[in-house]
Design a protein around this motif. Structure first.
Motif, PDB file in Angstrom:
ATOM      1  N   UNK A 131      -4.239 -15.835 -23.929  1.00 38.92           N
ATOM      2  CA  UNK A 131      -4.407 -16.539 -22.653  1.00 38.92           C
ATOM      3  C   UNK A 131      -5.177 -17.851 -22.765  1.00 38.92           C
ATOM      4  N   UNK A 132      -5.685 -18.159 -23.955  1.00 37.33           N
ATOM      5  CA  UNK A 132      -6.424 -19.416 -24.142  1.00 37.33           C
ATOM      6  C   UNK A 132      -5.819 -20.202 -25.299  1.00 37.33           C
ATOM      7  N   UNK A 181       6.634 -17.353 -23.836  1.00 36.05           N
ATOM      8  CA  UNK A 181       6.221 -18.540 -23.078  1.00 36.05           C
ATOM      9  C   UNK A 181       6.802 -19.841 -23.633  1.00 36.05           C
ATOM     10  N   UNK A 182       7.093 -19.890 -24.926  1.00 33.61           N
ATOM     11  CA  UNK A 182       7.628 -21.120 -25.519  1.00 33.61           C
ATOM     12  C   UNK A 182       9.042 -20.933 -26.077  1.00 33.61           C
ATOM     13  N   UNK A 242       1.620 -15.824 -17.429  1.00 28.14           N
ATOM     14  CA  UNK A 242       1.155 -14.448 -17.584  1.00 28.14           C
ATOM     15  C   UNK A 242       1.474 -13.632 -16.339  1.00 28.14           C
ATOM     16  N   UNK A 243       1.467 -14.275 -15.180  1.00 30.76           N
ATOM     17  CA  UNK A 243       1.849 -13.576 -13.962  1.00 30.76           C
ATOM     18  C   UNK A 243       3.279 -13.070 -14.028  1.00 30.76           C
ATOM     19  N   UNK A 244       4.182 -13.896 -14.566  1.00 29.96           N
ATOM     20  CA  UNK A 244       5.566 -13.449 -14.765  1.00 29.96           C
ATOM     21  C   UNK A 244       5.614 -12.231 -15.686  1.00 29.96           C
ATOM     22  N   UNK A 245       4.797 -12.253 -16.734  1.00 29.55           N
ATOM     23  CA  UNK A 245       4.785 -11.149 -17.691  1.00 29.55           C
ATOM     24  C   UNK A 245       4.265  -9.864 -17.047  1.00 29.55           C
ATOM     25  N   UNK A 255       6.302  -6.420 -16.596  1.00 24.30           N
ATOM     26  CA  UNK A 255       5.809  -5.139 -17.096  1.00 24.30           C
ATOM     27  C   UNK A 255       5.755  -4.090 -15.989  1.00 24.30           C
ATOM     28  N   UNK A 256       5.339  -4.492 -14.777  1.00 24.30           N
ATOM     29  CA  UNK A 256       5.264  -3.551 -13.668  1.00 24.30           C
ATOM     30  C   UNK A 256       6.651  -3.033 -13.287  1.00 24.30           C
TER      31      UNK A 256
END
Length: 215
Positions: free
Chosen positions: A36-37, A143-144, A153-156, A160-161
């Motif tokens: 995430x960073x 992501x790339x 990350x929200x899409x991921x 997952x949900x």
């Protein structure tokens, strides 16, 4: 003597659990920061990467120690296959929570309602952690990637949900090979984990209503 080996193995597992819990938190935290960073400096990236590998090495060392303590090593590998999988693939370590709970907690005498509540708690927590780990892994790969629709990350997390609950809207799907492998694994695990939570909850309600009716 064989009994001594069994006792030593159980004692080792009991003493190692707090340290493995800490190592699991460190591993997930380090992996989270790395994913995430993306703008980390080379020094900080190397630091978090080192933490990831050190905690992973702790998992490997713990597994090898338990293997050494076991009286029948081939039997240990065959019966503790989940331990081997989560050692090789540490992002799957939430699954071990269920196995440890079954072997070290459910053997104790407890009322049925208490056991079912524990199953729901441990299985639900394992599902959440596994979904989070899968989100990180898929986001890291997707992501790339050209043509990917999991760019944040929200899409991921959304993917997952929907995958864990077997909903599968199809608006977010992995396009990389590793992302699809993770998706297939999450589908199978999701069916088992969500089914266990729903089944335990239904059993809990039925037992609760039965007890209320007997009063």
């Amino acid at each position: 003597m064989p009994v001594d080996r069994d006792v030593r193995l159980q004692e080792w597992e009991r003493r190692a659990q707090p340290y493995l819990f800490i190592a699991s938190i460190v591993f997930l935290a380090a992996y989270t920061v790395r994913v995430l960073s993306p703008g980390l400096s080379p020094g900080w990236y190397a630091f978090w990467e080192s933490l990831t590998f050190v905690s992973w090495a702790a998992f490997v060392a713990e597994y090898l120690a338990r293997l050494a303590f076991s009286r029948d090593r081939w039997h240990f590998v065959r019966t503790r296959w989940l331990d081997l999988i989560v050692t090789v693939l540490p992002l799957l370590r939430p699954l071990r929570m269920i196995d440890l709970h079954e072997r070290m907690q459910l053997r104790r005498e407890a009322p049925g309602l208490v056991l079912e509540a524990r199953v729901m708690l441990y299985t639900g927590l394992a599902a959440l952690l596994l979904g989070y780990a899968a989100s990180l892994a898929v986001y890291h790969d997707e992501r790339s990637a050209p043509g990917a629709n999991i760019r944040t990350f929200g899409n991921a997390v959304w993917w997952a949900a929907s995958t864990l609950t077997t909903t599968g809207y199809g608006d977010a799907t992995p396009v990389t090979a590793r992302g699809r492998v993770i998706a297939v694994g999450l589908m199978f695990v999701g069916v088992a984990l969500v089914g266990a939570v729903v089944g335990s909850f239904s059993s809990y309600l039925m037992r609760r209503f039965r007890l209320e009716g007997e009063r």
